[in-house]
Motif scaffolding. Structure first.
Motif, short mmCIF file in Angstrom:
data_model
loop_
_atom_site.label_atom_id
_atom_site.label_comp_id
_atom_site.label_asym_id
_atom_site.label_seq_id
_atom_site.Cartn_x
_atom_site.Cartn_y
_atom_site.Cartn_z
N UNK A 1 0.83 -1.20 0.00
CA UNK A 1 0.00 0.00 0.00
C UNK A 1 0.87 1.25 0.00
N UNK A 2 0.54 2.19 -0.88
CA UNK A 2 1.26 3.47 -0.89
C UNK A 2 0.47 4.46 -0.06
N UNK A 3 0.91 4.67 1.16
CA UNK A 3 0.18 5.55 2.07
C UNK A 3 1.22 6.24 2.97
N UNK A 4 1.19 7.57 2.98
CA UNK A 4 2.26 8.30 3.67
C UNK A 4 2.39 7.95 5.16
N UNK A 5 1.24 7.73 5.83
CA UNK A 5 1.35 7.46 7.28
C UNK A 5 2.02 6.12 7.57
#
Lengths: 349, 151
Positions: free
Chosen positions: B86-90
């Motif tokens: 998953x590409x997710x900043x958090x």
């Protein structure tokens, strides 16, 4: 004539507010006819001149309706710091009651006084530490950030140290020309991401939070076991219809095997079809980093070995008492503990 | 030093006592840092009606570093690659120890409602999402129906 005449009671009240509160403490919004319609002020506990020992604060927002003070204003309390929900709710209902009592008279000073009293009474953070999720006890050392968020000093030290380590590691991965020339790490608040400045050395000298040390152990409940079963069943159903990502087919497993510790693969603790191992090798990178997996290979290998040994350690030491023989007893024991926790948690601190 | 940090215990208990609607996370029997997760596809998204399995692992220095999360069920989404990553900043540089398992999973559920093809992880999916959104959404619905529905 349509010229609006602002109620004298209101103009007097506003003038008095301006005289008593500092400019940066008071924000008065006017409508296009120049009538005040919203008064906003940040309130702190009364601690005399000593702002260091103010541990809580809240923003009081008072909307003045047309016809105020013969009609009650609307109160809202924003940005509570160090206050739990119950305290904020109580302040809100007390403030609304006060407004009712003062219909026909200016109420701003009464409100400010009321909220200050509340803040002074609860001038110790009643909320929990966002890092360890436990409360603040007598004897706990805690830190108030510039943004009025609270953490056990010990927890905050761990956060800043970890964030700095992450920053340095990320810097090293970048080509030199992209690195931050100042090489200066800036700590930020875990809750609101404001910059914070703390002396990590002295934070580290604080003992770990009391509640954390005193917390009870955890084991698997019947409900949990039931959920586990449902999860496993869903996994099988999705697998049968080809809905499960097949890491082996995607060529990830080969990558993993080369790094596995002997023995860790055959009787490893991972449930069938899962891929904890894949993480360590194929760290989830934002897409712009994905073109250069080779350069990261070495550090990932280390991480991976690290994780594997940890996992084994955990299995050997962490779950000895969850074997089939002891299961019944462990569950009952856990139940009792569980209920106790539930009770203490529902008691407002 | 306990085998499992208190915070993980507390989060696990809370997940059981106050479950988040549309999300369930259950620790594994043999490894309490490993969670079996189901996220339901959000309403009014192409993933509606889907039950998506994920795995979530809390690394040793959690909560100082982010949980590792991955989709196990196949999903057609521009910010999730074919390995389920998953590409997710958090989950990377925007991680904060004030985030929790539940907030991470809520963010992932929100990502399903708001795909962002301009920050792609699955390049082909993102490309189609940009040039022909309706076809991409059709694909996402079809994958949801084929792989993630439970009937």
């Amino acid at each position: 004539m349509s010229e609006t005449v602002i109620d004298e009671r209101v103009t007097d009240e506003i003038a008095a507010l301006k005289a008593i509160l500092l400019d940066d403490e008071l924000n008065i919004k006017e409508n296009d006819r120049g009538e005040p319609e919203c008064i906003e002020t940040v309130l702190f506990p009364s601690t005399g001149e000593d702002s260091q020992s103010q541990y809580v604060c809240v923003t009081l927002i008072v909307q003045l309706p047309v016809g105020y003070p013969d009609i009650s204003p609307t109160i809202s309390l924003r940005n509570p710091r160090g206050l739990d929900e119950n305290t904020v709710r109580l302040m809100q209902s007390d403030a609304e009651a006060k407004c009712k009592d003062f219909i026909g008279q200016p109420v701003m000073f009464e409100l400010i006084e009321l909220i200050r009293e509340h803040l002074t009474r609860s001038n110790l953070p009643t909320d929990q530490c966002a890092i360890c999720l436990y409360g603040f006890r007598e004897g706990d050392e805690f830190t108030k950030t510039e943004c009025y968020h609270y953490f056990h000093s010990h927890c905050l030290a761990a956060h800043i140290a970890a964030a700095e380590r992450y920053y340095r590691e990320e810097q090293e991965k970048l080509p030199q020309w992209q690195q931050d020339a100042t090489n200066k790490f800036q700590a930020i608040c875990p809750v609101c991401r404001e910059s914070i400045n703390c002396d990590v050395e002295s934070l580290w000298s604080a003992p770990p939070p009391i509640d954390v040390e005193a917390a009870i152990d955890f084991s698997v409940t019947t409900e949990l076991r039931e959920l586990q079963k449902q999860m496993a069943a869903l996994f099988l159903r999705q697998q049968q219809r080809g809905g499960i990502i097949d890491l082996e087919a995607e060529g990830v497993k080969t990558l993993v095997r080369t790094e596995d510790e002997p023995g860790a693969t055959t009787d490893g603790p991972n449930p069938p079809g899962t891929s904890l191992n894949a993480y360590s090798n194929q760290n989830m990178q934002p897409v712009n980093h994905m073109q250069m997996p080779q350069s990261k290979q070495s550090s990932q290998t280390q991480n991976h070995a690290h994780y594997q040994s940890r996992q084994l350690h955990h299995n050997y030491h962490g779950h000895n008492n969850h074997g089939h023989r002891n299961r019944g007893r462990g569950r009952a024991h856990y139940r009792r503990q569980f209920d106790r926790v539930r009770q203490t948690e529902s008691t407002p601190r | 030093m306990a085998a499992l940090p208190r915070r993980i215990i507390k989060e696990t208990q809370r997940l059981m006592q106050e479950p988040v609607p549309g999300i369930s996370a259950v620790p594994d029997d043999t490894n309490a840092r490993y969670f079996h997760v189901i996220v339901t596809g959000p309403e009014d998204s192409p993933f509606e009606g889907g039950l998506f399995k994920l795995e979530l692992f809390l690394p040793e220095d959690y909560p100082m570093s982010a949980p590792k999360v991955r989709f196990i069920t196949k999903i057609y989404h521009p910010n999730i690659d074919r390995l389920g990553r998953i590409c997710l900043d958090i989950l990377k540089d925007k991680w904060s120890p004030a985030l929790q398992i539940r907030t991470v999973l809520l963010s992932i559920q929100a990502l399903l409602s708001a795909p962002n093809p301009d920050d792609p992880l699955a390049n082909d999916v993102a490309e189609l999402w940009k040039v022909n959104e309706s076809e991409a959404i059709r694909n996402a619905k079809e994958w949801t129906r084929r792989y993630a529905m439970d009937n």
